[in-house]
Design a protein around this motif. Sequence first.
Motif, PDB file in Angstrom:
ATOM      1  N   PHE A 127       0.864  -1.179   0.000  1.00  0.00           N
ATOM      2  CA  PHE A 127       0.000   0.000   0.000  1.00  0.00           C
ATOM      3  C   PHE A 127       0.905   1.234   0.000  1.00  0.00           C
ATOM      4  O   PHE A 127       1.891   1.290   0.733  1.00  0.00           O
ATOM      5  N   GLY A 128       0.575   2.201  -0.832  1.00  0.00           N
ATOM      6  CA  GLY A 128       1.346   3.433  -0.936  1.00  0.00           C
ATOM      7  C   GLY A 128       2.400   3.400  -2.030  1.00  0.00           C
ATOM      8  O   GLY A 128       2.857   4.443  -2.475  1.00  0.00           O
ATOM      9  N   GLN A 129       2.775   2.214  -2.503  1.00  0.00           N
ATOM     10  CA  GLN A 129       3.827   2.070  -3.512  1.00  0.00           C
ATOM     11  C   GLN A 129       3.219   2.069  -4.911  1.00  0.00           C
ATOM     12  O   GLN A 129       2.308   1.285  -5.200  1.00  0.00           O
ATOM     13  N   GLY A 130       3.708   2.934  -5.782  1.00  0.00           N
ATOM     14  CA  GLY A 130       3.208   2.990  -7.147  1.00  0.00           C
ATOM     15  C   GLY A 130       1.766   3.473  -7.197  1.00  0.00           C
ATOM     16  O   GLY A 130       1.168   3.818  -6.178  1.00  0.00           O
ATOM     17  N   ILE A 131       1.218   3.490  -8.379  1.00  0.00           N
ATOM     18  CA  ILE A 131      -0.163   3.953  -8.566  1.00  0.00           C
ATOM     19  C   ILE A 131      -1.135   2.971  -7.905  1.00  0.00           C
ATOM     20  O   ILE A 131      -2.075   3.378  -7.221  1.00  0.00           O
ATOM     21  N   CYS A 132      -0.903   1.678  -8.092  1.00  0.00           N
ATOM     22  CA  CYS A 132      -1.788   0.675  -7.470  1.00  0.00           C
ATOM     23  C   CYS A 132      -1.762   0.791  -5.952  1.00  0.00           C
ATOM     24  O   CYS A 132      -2.809   0.747  -5.302  1.00  0.00           O
ATOM     25  N   GLY A 133      -0.579   0.923  -5.392  1.00  0.00           N
ATOM     26  CA  GLY A 133      -0.466   1.049  -3.938  1.00  0.00           C
ATOM     27  C   GLY A 133      -1.091   2.327  -3.408  1.00  0.00           C
ATOM     28  O   GLY A 133      -1.679   2.343  -2.325  1.00  0.00           O
ATOM     29  N   GLN A 134      -0.975   3.417  -4.181  1.00  0.00           N
ATOM     30  CA  GLN A 134      -1.609   4.674  -3.776  1.00  0.00           C
ATOM     31  C   GLN A 134      -3.131   4.559  -3.811  1.00  0.00           C
ATOM     32  O   GLN A 134      -3.817   5.048  -2.908  1.00  0.00           O
ATOM     33  N   ALA A 135      -3.653   3.901  -4.840  1.00  0.00           N
ATOM     34  CA  ALA A 135      -5.102   3.713  -4.933  1.00  0.00           C
ATOM     35  C   ALA A 135      -5.604   2.871  -3.760  1.00  0.00           C
ATOM     36  O   ALA A 135      -6.655   3.153  -3.189  1.00  0.00           O
ATOM     37  N   ALA A 136      -4.835   1.850  -3.393  1.00  0.00           N
ATOM     38  CA  ALA A 136      -5.224   1.001  -2.265  1.00  0.00           C
ATOM     39  C   ALA A 136      -5.174   1.784  -0.953  1.00  0.00           C
ATOM     40  O   ALA A 136      -6.094   1.692  -0.136  1.00  0.00           O
ATOM     41  N   GLU A 137      -4.124   2.554  -0.761  1.00  0.00           N
ATOM     42  CA  GLU A 137      -3.953   3.301   0.493  1.00  0.00           C
ATOM     43  C   GLU A 137      -5.016   4.385   0.673  1.00  0.00           C
ATOM     44  O   GLU A 137      -5.559   4.555   1.756  1.00  0.00           O
ATOM     45  N   THR A 138      -5.315   5.094  -0.408  1.00  0.00           N
ATOM     46  CA  THR A 138      -6.275   6.204  -0.319  1.00  0.00           C
ATOM     47  C   THR A 138      -7.711   5.759  -0.572  1.00  0.00           C
ATOM     48  O   THR A 138      -8.638   6.532  -0.337  1.00  0.00           O
ATOM     49  N   GLU A 139      -7.873   4.529  -1.086  1.00  0.00           N
ATOM     50  CA  GLU A 139      -9.191   3.990  -1.462  1.00  0.00           C
ATOM     51  C   GLU A 139      -9.884   4.893  -2.480  1.00  0.00           C
ATOM     52  O   GLU A 139     -11.085   5.105  -2.436  1.00  0.00           O
ATOM     53  N   MET A 140      -9.081   5.387  -3.420  1.00  0.00           N
ATOM     54  CA  MET A 140      -9.590   6.274  -4.466  1.00  0.00           C
ATOM     55  C   MET A 140      -9.148   5.770  -5.836  1.00  0.00           C
ATOM     56  O   MET A 140      -8.101   5.147  -5.968  1.00  0.00           O
ATOM     57  N   THR A 141      -9.953   6.084  -6.843  1.00  0.00           N
ATOM     58  CA  THR A 141      -9.583   5.796  -8.224  1.00  0.00           C
ATOM     59  C   THR A 141      -8.479   6.750  -8.647  1.00  0.00           C
ATOM     60  O   THR A 141      -8.535   7.942  -8.366  1.00  0.00           O
ATOM     61  N   PHE A 142      -7.485   6.208  -9.322  1.00  0.00           N
ATOM     62  CA  PHE A 142      -6.398   7.021  -9.871  1.00  0.00           C
ATOM     63  C   PHE A 142      -6.441   6.929 -11.390  1.00  0.00           C
ATOM     64  O   PHE A 142      -6.470   5.821 -11.940  1.00  0.00           O
ATOM     65  N   VAL A 143      -6.450   8.070 -12.045  1.00  0.00           N
ATOM     66  CA  VAL A 143      -6.384   8.143 -13.499  1.00  0.00           C
ATOM     67  C   VAL A 143      -5.111   8.907 -13.834  1.00  0.00           C
ATOM     68  O   VAL A 143      -4.998  10.094 -13.531  1.00  0.00           O
ATOM     69  N   ILE A 144      -4.172   8.210 -14.435  1.00  0.00           N
ATOM     70  CA  ILE A 144      -2.877   8.799 -14.787  1.00  0.00           C
ATOM     71  C   ILE A 144      -2.785   8.823 -16.308  1.00  0.00           C
ATOM     72  O   ILE A 144      -2.612   7.775 -16.945  1.00  0.00           O
ATOM     73  N   GLN A 145      -2.900   9.997 -16.871  1.00  0.00           N
ATOM     74  CA  GLN A 145      -2.915  10.119 -18.329  1.00  0.00           C
ATOM     75  C   GLN A 145      -1.519  10.078 -18.955  1.00  0.00           C
ATOM     76  O   GLN A 145      -1.379   9.812 -20.140  1.00  0.00           O
ATOM     77  N   ASP A 146      -0.473  10.322 -18.146  1.00  0.00           N
ATOM     78  CA  ASP A 146       0.907  10.269 -18.620  1.00  0.00           C
ATOM     79  C   ASP A 146       1.774   9.774 -17.462  1.00  0.00           C
ATOM     80  O   ASP A 146       2.099  10.535 -16.553  1.00  0.00           O
ATOM     81  N   VAL A 147       2.133   8.490 -17.507  1.00  0.00           N
ATOM     82  CA  VAL A 147       2.868   7.891 -16.385  1.00  0.00           C
ATOM     83  C   VAL A 147       4.259   8.509 -16.200  1.00  0.00           C
ATOM     84  O   VAL A 147       4.814   8.437 -15.110  1.00  0.00           O
ATOM     85  N   THR A 148       4.807   9.139 -17.231  1.00  0.00           N
ATOM     86  CA  THR A 148       6.137   9.746 -17.090  1.00  0.00           C
ATOM     87  C   THR A 148       6.119  10.948 -16.152  1.00  0.00           C
ATOM     88  O   THR A 148       7.170  11.372 -15.682  1.00  0.00           O
ATOM     89  N   ASN A 187       6.052   8.321  -8.404  1.00  0.00           N
ATOM     90  CA  ASN A 187       5.850   7.065  -7.677  1.00  0.00           C
ATOM     91  C   ASN A 187       5.363   5.948  -8.602  1.00  0.00           C
ATOM     92  O   ASN A 187       4.818   4.955  -8.143  1.00  0.00           O
ATOM     93  N   TYR A 188       5.564   6.075  -9.897  1.00  0.00           N
ATOM     94  CA  TYR A 188       5.074   5.090 -10.852  1.00  0.00           C
ATOM     95  C   TYR A 188       6.005   3.878 -10.892  1.00  0.00           C
ATOM     96  O   TYR A 188       7.229   4.020 -10.947  1.00  0.00           O
ATOM     97  N   LEU A 189       5.431   2.671 -10.858  1.00  0.00           N
ATOM     98  CA  LEU A 189       6.184   1.431 -11.022  1.00  0.00           C
ATOM     99  C   LEU A 189       6.022   0.980 -12.465  1.00  0.00           C
ATOM    100  O   LEU A 189       4.934   0.565 -12.863  1.00  0.00           O
ATOM    101  N   SER A 190       7.077   1.059 -13.229  1.00  0.00           N
ATOM    102  CA  SER A 190       7.001   0.719 -14.645  1.00  0.00           C
ATOM    103  C   SER A 190       6.888  -0.784 -14.845  1.00  0.00           C
ATOM    104  O   SER A 190       7.700  -1.551 -14.339  1.00  0.00           O
ATOM    105  N   CYS A 191       5.855  -1.177 -15.559  1.00  0.00           N
ATOM    106  CA  CYS A 191       5.662  -2.588 -15.900  1.00  0.00           C
ATOM    107  C   CYS A 191       6.183  -2.885 -17.297  1.00  0.00           C
ATOM    108  O   CYS A 191       6.547  -4.005 -17.595  1.00  0.00           O
ATOM    109  N   SER A 192       6.188  -1.873 -18.142  1.00  0.00           N
ATOM    110  CA  SER A 192       6.601  -2.040 -19.526  1.00  0.00           C
ATOM    111  C   SER A 192       6.911  -0.659 -20.098  1.00  0.00           C
ATOM    112  O   SER A 192       6.229   0.310 -19.771  1.00  0.00           O
ATOM    113  N   PRO A 193       7.916  -0.569 -20.961  1.00  0.00           N
ATOM    114  CA  PRO A 193       8.210   0.729 -21.583  1.00  0.00           C
ATOM    115  C   PRO A 193       7.092   1.204 -22.513  1.00  0.00           C
ATOM    116  O   PRO A 193       7.048   2.361 -22.889  1.00  0.00           O
ATOM    117  N   HIS A 194       6.167   0.315 -22.858  1.00  0.00           N
ATOM    118  CA  HIS A 194       5.066   0.663 -23.750  1.00  0.00           C
ATOM    119  C   HIS A 194       3.923   1.381 -23.039  1.00  0.00           C
ATOM    120  O   HIS A 194       3.098   2.015 -23.689  1.00  0.00           O
TER     121      HIS A 194
END
Length: 156
Positions: A76-97, A101-108
């Motif tokens: 919880f708190g780590q990356g976008i997924c962890g932030q959404a879990a910690e705050t219990e809010m939807t996160f919409v990130i239109q540009d991950v760069t 706190n973004y955890l890159s899963c793929s360069p794509h």
Amino acid sequence: MDIAEKFTVLLHRINEIVNTSNIDRDAKLYAICELLQTHITHYDWVGFYLVDPARERELVLGPFVGAPTEHTRIAFGQGICGQAAETEMTFVIQDVTQETNYLSCSPHVKSEIVVPIFKDGGIVGEIDIDSHTFAPFTQADNAFLEQVAHLVAALF
């Protein structure tokens, strides 16, 4: 078919999947991932992260469709997924760069939306969607995925 009609059809199909009695939860979640990734062109990776019952403040990767990820556990708190879990809010990130706190899963991956799933007043998991397109997520995506999360909550 416009996007609103498509979302209505998909919600109906997801409801059918959730209420199917002859397959287990993970198979249902995987079927939902496939459905979303197949029918929404900007949903390039679709998966579920589930709250680990043994470690309440940690997410574990559940069923997903798309490229494999090294992020199988997220605090919880780590990356976008962890932030959404910690705050219990939807996160919409239109540009991950633009996210520190973004955890890159793929360069794509260019953008991400994460929607928490609630059961009995607490978070039990989340829907995570990555897109290879900058800024593809609209308010309609947000509302649709929150409805999906509400339907999926019945599986927990």
